[in-house]
Design an enzyme around this catalytic site. Structure first.
Site, PDB file in Angstrom:
ATOM      1  N   CYS A  10       0.837  -1.212   0.000  1.00 56.00           N
ATOM      2  CA  CYS A  10       0.000   0.000   0.000  1.00 56.00           C
ATOM      3  C   CYS A  10       0.869   1.258   0.000  1.00 56.00           C
ATOM      4  CB  CYS A  10      -0.907  -0.037   1.232  1.00 56.00           C
ATOM      5  SG  CYS A  10      -1.717   1.518   1.604  1.00 56.00           S
ATOM      6  N   LYS A  37      -8.670  -8.766   5.164  1.00 59.10           N
ATOM      7  CA  LYS A  37      -8.432  -7.886   6.308  1.00 59.10           C
ATOM      8  C   LYS A  37      -9.120  -8.415   7.563  1.00 59.10           C
ATOM      9  CE  LYS A  37      -8.575  -3.963   3.247  1.00 59.10           C
ATOM     10  NZ  LYS A  37      -9.508  -3.016   2.742  1.00 59.10           N
TER      11      LYS A  37
END
Length: 200
Positions: A10, A37
């Site tokens: 990310c 997640k």
């Protein structure tokens, strides 16, 4: 101790890792699988995204917000300008980066339509070429001092190959500037194994 929930690929998480390493602080990075997640991510951030910074009862998300907090809490080395006028200009630059560069990243990472992806690449490329002349005389975005602006744009510059963005010769000063950032010890330390392979 500060805990940063971070995605290993990310670009927004990379910004926060870079600030923490530049500050030389005591912190923990918890890698988050962006495709699976844990539930706690949505509890801490209603948008279900990383990075997330947790310090005791404080929970922050959004990379620029996190980074300004770290900079104010641990002022050495200072990454935002001390002068209010310069600081306001820096914040405006950060806002421009989000609107003109980083808003296209989700298109590059998630979009299947070749035409839409090509348009996003072209928009990023053209904006970066516009920035290049700054580095004919400046070492960093704000002059001689490394700042939050350099941290904000660095993850995109690192991923140019990965995103298939080719810059013209006009962008040579920008690419030299990028190499200055990439050679910083904190930058190298903050890279994840997944990020290391993004660049040829």
């Amino acid at each position: 101790m500060m805990v940063l929930y971070s995605g290993t690929t990310c670009p927004f998480s990379q910004r926060c890792r870079l600030v923490l390493f530049e500050k030389g602080m005591d912190f923990e990075v918890r890698d988050v699988d962006l495709f699976n997640k844990p539930e706690e991510i949505s509890v801490m951030n209603p948008y279900g995204q990383v990075p997330i910074l947790v310090e005791r009862d404080l929970i922050l998300y959004e990379s620029n917000t996190i980074n300004e907090y770290i900079d104010e809490r641990f002022p050495h080395p200072q990454l935002m300008p001390a002068d209010p006028v310069q600081r306001a200009r820096a914040r405006l630059f950060l806002f421009n980066f989000e609107k003109e560069l980083f808003m296209h990243i989700s298109t590059l990472e998630n979009q299947m339509d070749h035409g839409i992806v090509q348009k996003a690449r072209a928009l990023i490329r053209d904006r970066l070429v516009q920035l290049a002349p700054i580095f004919l005389k400046n070492k960093y975005m704000l002059g001689d001092d490394f700042s939050m602006l350099d941290i904000a744009i660095a993850p995109l510059l690192w991923r140019l190959d990965h995103y298939g963005i080719e810059l013209s010769k006009n962008a040579a000063p920008l690419l030299k500037y990028a190499e200055r950032i990439f050679s910083r010890p904190a930058y190298i330390e903050a890279l994840t194994p997944s990020e290391k392979v993004m660049r040829r």
